[in-house]
Design a protein around this motif. Structure first.
Motif, PDB file in Angstrom:
ATOM      1  N   LEU A  45      37.579  52.536   1.762  1.00 28.79           N
ATOM      2  CA  LEU A  45      36.332  52.460   2.322  1.00 28.79           C
ATOM      3  C   LEU A  45      35.528  53.853   2.064  1.00 28.79           C
ATOM      4  CD1 LEU A  45      34.052  51.288   4.482  1.00 28.79           C
ATOM      5  CD2 LEU A  45      35.328  52.262   6.088  1.00 28.79           C
ATOM      6  N   GLU A  46      34.418  53.836   1.872  1.00 29.39           N
ATOM      7  CA  GLU A  46      33.581  55.145   1.648  1.00 29.39           C
ATOM      8  C   GLU A  46      32.835  55.104   3.090  1.00 29.39           C
ATOM      9  OE1 GLU A  46      30.080  56.215  -1.320  1.00 29.39           O
ATOM     10  OE2 GLU A  46      32.099  56.699  -2.348  1.00 29.39           O
ATOM     11  N   ALA A  47      32.806  56.205   3.671  1.00 26.52           N
ATOM     12  CA  ALA A  47      32.105  56.391   4.760  1.00 26.52           C
ATOM     13  C   ALA A  47      31.401  57.759   5.136  1.00 26.52           C
ATOM     14  CB  ALA A  47      32.917  56.058   6.135  1.00 26.52           C
ATOM     15  N   SER A  51      30.563  59.270  11.443  1.00 22.88           N
ATOM     16  CA  SER A  51      30.447  57.788  11.600  1.00 22.88           C
ATOM     17  C   SER A  51      31.677  57.564  12.140  1.00 22.88           C
ATOM     18  CB  SER A  51      30.201  57.085  10.499  1.00 22.88           C
ATOM     19  OG  SER A  51      31.093  57.043   9.608  1.00 22.88           O
ATOM     20  N   VAL A  53      34.708  54.212  11.930  1.00 19.00           N
ATOM     21  CA  VAL A  53      35.338  53.144  10.881  1.00 19.00           C
ATOM     22  C   VAL A  53      36.484  52.571  11.487  1.00 19.00           C
ATOM     23  CG1 VAL A  53      34.401  54.674   9.109  1.00 19.00           C
ATOM     24  CG2 VAL A  53      36.484  54.953   9.669  1.00 19.00           C
ATOM     25  N   VAL A 157      25.878  57.987   2.082  1.00 16.25           N
ATOM     26  CA  VAL A 157      26.310  56.801   1.070  1.00 16.25           C
ATOM     27  C   VAL A 157      25.408  56.839  -0.363  1.00 16.25           C
ATOM     28  CG1 VAL A 157      26.383  54.519   1.096  1.00 16.25           C
ATOM     29  CG2 VAL A 157      26.766  55.576   2.953  1.00 16.25           C
TER      30      VAL A 157
END
Length: 231
Positions: A45-47, A51, A53, A157
């Motif tokens: 996962l790219e966060a 944030s 997650v 992002v």
């Protein structure tokens, strides 16, 4: 003196084929019953930094669980650090007593649908890395399994520019369509020309027959005269 010709041949103690088949079947059954931990079809996962997650993980076992031990670990520069751990007595028990060893971590699995996922609140760049979801099932004689999830923390992002791939795809598609249209037109033209050629041949044959009749050529109807009788 002993007669060597009457000695029994040495037989190797090879197992019967049925024994090997039974062993293979038992191994297959044991494999299907084995505990499996899963982090989903996309194990990364790219966060964005700051944030919140969720790191997904679920377990499965064909024969069920009993006192299933699980934990999450974080690989920090080659050293595995425990994030959380707990024991699930059975599949119908809601997990509430989970030990947390890392800040901003919340267990959200609650054993719903065999779920042992966790939340990471307000992630930082230091939270990026590889997390391992581990499980051990005493009901399967301590069978254990683990799955790795990769968390990538970024400033923002990244928006992928698809302009160039779209142009290339459109150009390739247009070229293919043009070639197919050309081939179709070529085949249609050849078909029409062949039909016209056949029609011209039929017309020439018909005209040739008519000319032979009009000119009285031997073998035509104009030569069909009765032979005069001799007196």
């Amino acid at each position: 003196m002993q007669d060597r010709g009457t000695e029994e041949p040495v037989r190797l103690g090879l197992p019967h084929p049925a024994v090997g088949l039974i062993f293979s079947m038992l191994l297959a059954v044991w494999t299907t019953q084995a505990l499996e931990m899963s982090v989903g079809k996309i194990p990364f996962l790219e966060a964005v930094n700051g944030s919140t997650v969720m790191l997904p993980c679920s377990y499965s076992s064909c024969i069920g669980i009993k006192n299933l031990y699980f934990n999450w670990q974080f690989n920090q520069n080659g050293t595995m650090q425990k994030v959380c751990e707990s024991v699930i007595p059975s599949a119908d028990v809601v997990v509430s007593d989970v030990s947390i060893f890392r800040d901003r971590v919340e267990f959200v699995g609650k054993n719903d649908h065999n779920n042992v996922s966790i939340l990471l609140w307000n992630i930082t760049f230091e939270d990026g890395g590889y997390y391992t979801c581990f499980g051990r099932n005493p009901k399967e004689k301590g069978k254990n399994h683990s799955a790795v999830f990769h968390l990538i923390v970024v400033d923002e992002v990244r928006v992928v520019d698809n302009t160039l791939p779209t142009i290339i795809a459109a150009a390739v598609g247009g070229a293919i369509a043009l070639i197919m249209g050309f081939m179709l037109l070529k085949n249609l033209t050849l078909f029409v020309l062949s039909k016209l050629e056949e029609k011209n041949k039929e017309c020439l044959v018909t005209l040739s027959g008519i000319d032979n009749t009009d000119n009285g050529i031997s073998g035509s109807k104009a030569d069909s005269k009765p032979t005069p009788k001799k007196k």
